[in-house]
Design a protein around this motif. Structure first.
Motif, short mmCIF file in Angstrom:
data_model
loop_
_atom_site.label_atom_id
_atom_site.label_comp_id
_atom_site.label_asym_id
_atom_site.label_seq_id
_atom_site.Cartn_x
_atom_site.Cartn_y
_atom_site.Cartn_z
N GLU A 132 0.83 -1.20 0.00
CA GLU A 132 0.00 0.00 0.00
C GLU A 132 0.87 1.26 0.00
N GLU A 133 0.42 2.26 -0.74
CA GLU A 133 1.22 3.48 -0.93
C GLU A 133 1.65 4.17 0.37
N PRO A 134 0.76 4.32 1.38
CA PRO A 134 1.21 4.99 2.60
C PRO A 134 2.37 4.27 3.29
N ILE A 135 2.35 2.93 3.26
CA ILE A 135 3.45 2.16 3.87
C ILE A 135 4.74 2.44 3.10
N ALA A 136 4.66 2.35 1.76
CA ALA A 136 5.84 2.61 0.93
C ALA A 136 6.34 4.04 1.12
N ALA A 137 5.40 5.00 1.18
CA ALA A 137 5.77 6.41 1.35
C ALA A 137 6.49 6.63 2.68
N ALA A 138 6.00 5.98 3.74
CA ALA A 138 6.61 6.12 5.07
C ALA A 138 8.02 5.55 5.08
N ILE A 139 8.20 4.38 4.45
CA ILE A 139 9.53 3.77 4.38
C ILE A 139 10.48 4.67 3.58
N GLY A 140 9.99 5.17 2.45
CA GLY A 140 10.81 6.03 1.58
C GLY A 140 11.15 7.36 2.23
N ALA A 141 10.28 7.83 3.13
CA ALA A 141 10.53 9.11 3.82
C ALA A 141 11.46 8.94 5.01
N GLY A 142 11.85 7.70 5.29
CA GLY A 142 12.80 7.44 6.37
C GLY A 142 12.17 7.27 7.74
N LEU A 143 10.85 7.03 7.80
CA LEU A 143 10.19 6.82 9.09
C LEU A 143 10.38 5.38 9.55
N ASP A 144 10.58 5.20 10.83
CA ASP A 144 10.68 3.85 11.40
C ASP A 144 9.28 3.40 11.78
#
Length: 343
Positions: A132-144
């Motif tokens: 899902e995009e929000p999960i991918a976006a969070a990983i790509g933004a460097g969030l743990d």
């Protein structure tokens, strides 16, 4: 090329497609446009070359955007587009089919998920995963996202705005609305027609949005010349448009996103809401770059709102980075093997 045992991540966006190769990073970034000859059904151009044809083609050629509002609207054209991008990045002569992970909006149905899986497999992919995009976006933004802490991500792409609260590798509360970059363009086209009796195309609307588009009042007004067709005389016309007018044109779409964020916050468990209040909200996607959108959200929610570094590439990066953790994410993701259980 990366033909043998390649693992690739694809951000299959409404406006553009980004391809991430494991160990190489983002290797392709092109518009989601395909030009087809109607008489022969032959693909004439894909990506950048096809985008140049939008609104400029003769009768026998059509330039199609096969994804609308974050989902496949033309299955056959999407499959051909994916095949072109996979061949371009992995090479036509492959010993093995690449393992692929594709991101989809958080609100898509099972039928829409199956369409993405089928199209990717038909285009030459091996085992295919969805994230899902929000999960991918969070990983790509460097969030743990592995810890029991609340993270709020707003991913605004071309077709959808995905808002999600993430904790412990999963989405706790989410909402996906079909108001994003394309709707911004439509709002500008509608405003120019109503206010100035001027008909403009998608590309002109996009240029206005990028250069003077505004979601929050600017301290200094900026202007830009805009060309189109006068609806009264039928002749070409050139007028000057200000950022204040763009603020008015985009207000409805911006308010829709703010309302959706407010609705997600209302449903967020209090402990996670407390985390978000102190950590802030992270914005990703090309739509997040609209001037002042983060300030407008901050004003509406009272929570600090930040735009991620390289916001446009966050989803693609996160999709690619998740290739390293497929053994963990596989439990939660729909794959080509799990798809068979639905058929």
């Amino acid at each position: 090329m990366f033909g043998i045992g390649a693992e690739i991540g694809i951000d299959l966006g409404t406006a553009s497609v980004l391809v991430y190769i494991k160990g190489k990073g983002i290797v392709l970034r092109e518009p989601s446009v395909v030009a087809i000859d109607k008489n022969t059904d032959r693909v004439l151009a894909v990506g950048n070359e096809a985008r140049k044809m939008l609104g400029r083609t003769p009768g026998n050629i059509i330039a199609i955007r096969p994804l609308k509002d974050g989902v496949i609207s033309d299955y056959d054209v999407t499959e051909r587009m994916l095949r072109y991008f996979i061949n371009k990045t992995c090479g036509k002569r492959r010993l093995f089919k690449p393992k692929i992970i594709v991101c989809v909006p958080s609100g898509v149905t099972e039928v829409e998920k199956r369409a993405v899986l089928d199209a990717t497999t038909e285009a030459g992919g091996g085992k295919t995963f969805l994230i899902e995009e929000p999960i991918a976006a969070a990983i790509g933004a460097g969030l743990d996202i592995t810890k029991p802490d609340g993270n709020m991500v707003i991913d605004i792409g071309g077709g959808t705005a995905d808002i999600a609260v993430i904790s412990l590798d999963g989405i706790v509360v989410s909402n996906s609305i079909k108001v994003a970059g394309d709707k911004f363009d439509e709002s500008i086209i509608r405003y120019m027609r109503k206010r100035h009796n001027l008909l403009i195309g998608e590309r002109t609307a996009e240029e206005l949005k990028i250069n003077i588009g505004t979601a929050y009042p600017r301290t200094k007004m900026v202007k830009m010349d805009c060309r189109g067709r006068d609806l009264i005389t039928g002749l070409p016309k050139n007028i000057s448009i200000s950022s204040d007018e763009m603020l008015e044109a985009l207000s409805e779409s911006v308010n829709s996103i703010c309302d959706a964020v407010h609705a997600v916050l209302e449903k967020t468990p209090p402990e996670l809401a407390s985390d978000i209040s102190s950590r802030g909200i992270v914005m990703t996607g090309g739509g997040s770059l609209l001037f002042g959108l983060n300030k407008q959200l901050e004003k509406r929610t009272g929570i600090p709102t930040y735009i991620a570094d390289d916001a446009v590439s966050c989803v693609a990066k996160g999709t690619g980075m998740s290739l390293e953790y497929l053994h963990i994410l596989e439990k939660n993701m729909m794959t080509t093997s799990s798809r068979k259980r639905y058929l």
